[in-house]
Design a protein around this motif. Structure first.
Motif, PDB file in Angstrom:
ATOM      1  N   GLY A  32       0.857  -1.190   0.000  1.00 42.41           N
ATOM      2  CA  GLY A  32       0.000   0.000   0.000  1.00 42.41           C
ATOM      3  C   GLY A  32       0.887   1.231   0.000  1.00 42.41           C
ATOM      4  O   GLY A  32       0.660   2.185   0.732  1.00 42.41           O
ATOM      5  N   ARG A  56      -2.313  -1.755  -4.793  1.00 38.07           N
ATOM      6  CA  ARG A  56      -3.333  -2.344  -5.667  1.00 38.07           C
ATOM      7  C   ARG A  56      -3.896  -1.315  -6.652  1.00 38.07           C
ATOM      8  O   ARG A  56      -4.618  -1.661  -7.566  1.00 38.07           O
ATOM      9  N   MET A 108      -3.697   2.789   6.464  1.00 43.78           N
ATOM     10  CA  MET A 108      -5.037   2.225   6.212  1.00 43.78           C
ATOM     11  C   MET A 108      -5.609   1.705   7.530  1.00 43.78           C
ATOM     12  O   MET A 108      -4.938   1.687   8.554  1.00 43.78           O
TER      13      MET A 108
HETATM   14  C1  LIG Z   1      -3.773   6.208   2.274  1.00 42.88           C
HETATM   15  S1  LIG Z   1      -2.647   5.335   1.277  1.00 42.88           S
HETATM   16  C2  LIG Z   1      -1.296   5.123   2.382  1.00 42.88           C
HETATM   17  C3  LIG Z   1       0.021   5.285   1.692  1.00 42.88           C
HETATM   18  C4  LIG Z   1       1.225   5.060   2.568  1.00 42.88           C
HETATM   19  N1  LIG Z   1       1.354   3.675   2.973  1.00 42.88           N
HETATM   20  C5  LIG Z   1       1.177   5.940   3.782  1.00 42.88           C
HETATM   21  O1  LIG Z   1       1.178   5.416   4.906  1.00 42.88           O
HETATM   22  O2  LIG Z   1       1.149   7.169   3.607  1.00 42.88           O
HETATM   23  C6  LIG Z   1      -3.312   3.706   1.226  1.00 42.88           C
HETATM   24  C7  LIG Z   1      -2.818   2.953  -0.006  1.00 42.88           C
HETATM   25  O3  LIG Z   1      -2.995   1.567   0.243  1.00 42.88           O
HETATM   26  C8  LIG Z   1      -3.433   0.951  -0.956  1.00 42.88           C
HETATM   27  N2  LIG Z   1      -4.097  -0.295  -0.563  1.00 42.88           N
HETATM   28  C9  LIG Z   1      -5.207  -0.422   0.211  1.00 42.88           C
HETATM   29  N3  LIG Z   1      -5.502  -1.715   0.381  1.00 42.88           N
HETATM   30  C10 LIG Z   1      -4.556  -2.415  -0.295  1.00 42.88           C
HETATM   31  C11 LIG Z   1      -4.322  -3.798  -0.531  1.00 42.88           C
HETATM   32  N4  LIG Z   1      -5.137  -4.727  -0.037  1.00 42.88           N
HETATM   33  N5  LIG Z   1      -3.267  -4.145  -1.265  1.00 42.88           N
HETATM   34  C12 LIG Z   1      -2.447  -3.214  -1.800  1.00 42.88           C
HETATM   35  N6  LIG Z   1      -2.609  -1.902  -1.636  1.00 42.88           N
HETATM   36  C13 LIG Z   1      -3.650  -1.511  -0.891  1.00 42.88           C
HETATM   37  C14 LIG Z   1      -4.326   1.986  -1.604  1.00 42.88           C
HETATM   38  O4  LIG Z   1      -4.428   1.768  -2.991  1.00 42.88           O
HETATM   39  C15 LIG Z   1      -3.596   3.280  -1.258  1.00 42.88           C
HETATM   40  O5  LIG Z   1      -2.715   3.664  -2.284  1.00 42.88           O
END
Ligand SMILES: C[S@@+](CC[C@H](N)C(=O)[O-])C[C@H]1O[C@@H](n2cnc3c(N)ncnc32)[C@H](O)[C@@H]1O
Length: 220
Positions: A32, A56, A108
């Motif tokens: 993510g 994703r 998240m």
């Molecule tokens: C709010 S951003 C957080 C970015 C970074 N990790 C941070 O802490 O600033 C959440 C990201 O997680 C990704 N994401 C959410 N669920 C996911 C999953 N099951 N697998 C991969 N990416 C995921 C979303 O697409 C999004 O880009």
């Protein structure tokens, strides 16, 4: 060496935690990753860190790739962005994880992190997990799944608190459903007060009297 970038306090704190717990393999998997700013930060601070950003969201990764190309005209070696979802970790994960990687999942909710942890192969890795909600649910899932606590801390940034757990199956300390090491630190007192004042008015409805008492027992 990468250029200096502006990181939020939260991301910088996560970056510092990653550097502190960097395993011998020097492999970091950021699930993510979105903007992948942590990859940039790690590259700025340390040589030879292999950062793998996974997200994703294709648009997010396209944006990230073009940011890197614009900033650095190349994507540094050891920096890889996968355009598929976490399931890919199952395929590439075997070799990555045999070398004990550090896996970060941040930004998240606890329930999404649980979903990812359920799907991932999780052998010997160290996990840094920073959820913006449902952290106690995450704690319970981790404890039930055989994870142990290395450390836990709270990051405060822009009026929000982010509980952050460092866990591994190879550690020894049990994960308490409401937190343990977190409350031993003097730094968590403000957060403790914040939680207590949030819980108190609703205690009659939530029936969380035990939780409230638990929190109050750590007040200095
Ligand atoms: C709010 S951003 C957080 C970015 C970074 N990790 C941070 O802490 O600033 C959440 C990201 O997680 C990704 N994401 C959410 N669920 C996911 C999953 N099951 N697998 C991969 N990416 C995921 C979303 O697409 C999004 O880009």
């Amino acid at each position: 060496m990468l250029k200096k970038s502006m990181l939020s306090k939260r991301l910088k704190s996560l970056g510092e935690l990653i550097l502190h717990y960097l395993p011998e393999s020097r492999k970091v998997i950021d699930i993510g990753c979105d903007h992948a700013l942590l990859g940039e930060y790690l590259g700025m601070r340390e040589d030879n860190v292999e950062y793998i950003g996974i997200d994703r969201s294709k648009p997010a990764l396209e944006r990230t790739k073009s940011y890197y190309k614009k900033q650095y005209t190349y994507i540094p070696s050891g920096f890889l962005i996968n355009t598929s979802n976490v399931k890919l970790l199952h395929q590439t994960g075997q070799s990555l994880q045999s070398e004990k990687s550090l896996i970060l999942i941040a930004g998240m909710g606890g329930e999404e992190i649980i979903k990812i942890m359920r799907e991932s192969v999780t052998k010997d890795c160290i996990f840094i997990l920073s959820a913006h909600k449902n952290v106690n649910k995450l704690r319970k899932f981790l404890a039930d799944s055989g994870y142990k606590l290395i450390d836990e801390t709270v990051i405060f940034d822009k009026n929000h608190y982010y509980e952050t757990l460092i866990v591994s199956k190879n550690a020894t300390e049990p994960i308490h459903p409401w937190g343990s090491k977190l409350w031993e630190s003097h730094d968590s007192q403000d957060y403790l007060k914040h939680l207590i004042s949030r819980e108190k008015p609703y205690i009659a409805y939530t029936g969380n009297a035990k939780y409230l008492k638990f929190l109050e027992s750590f007040l200095c």
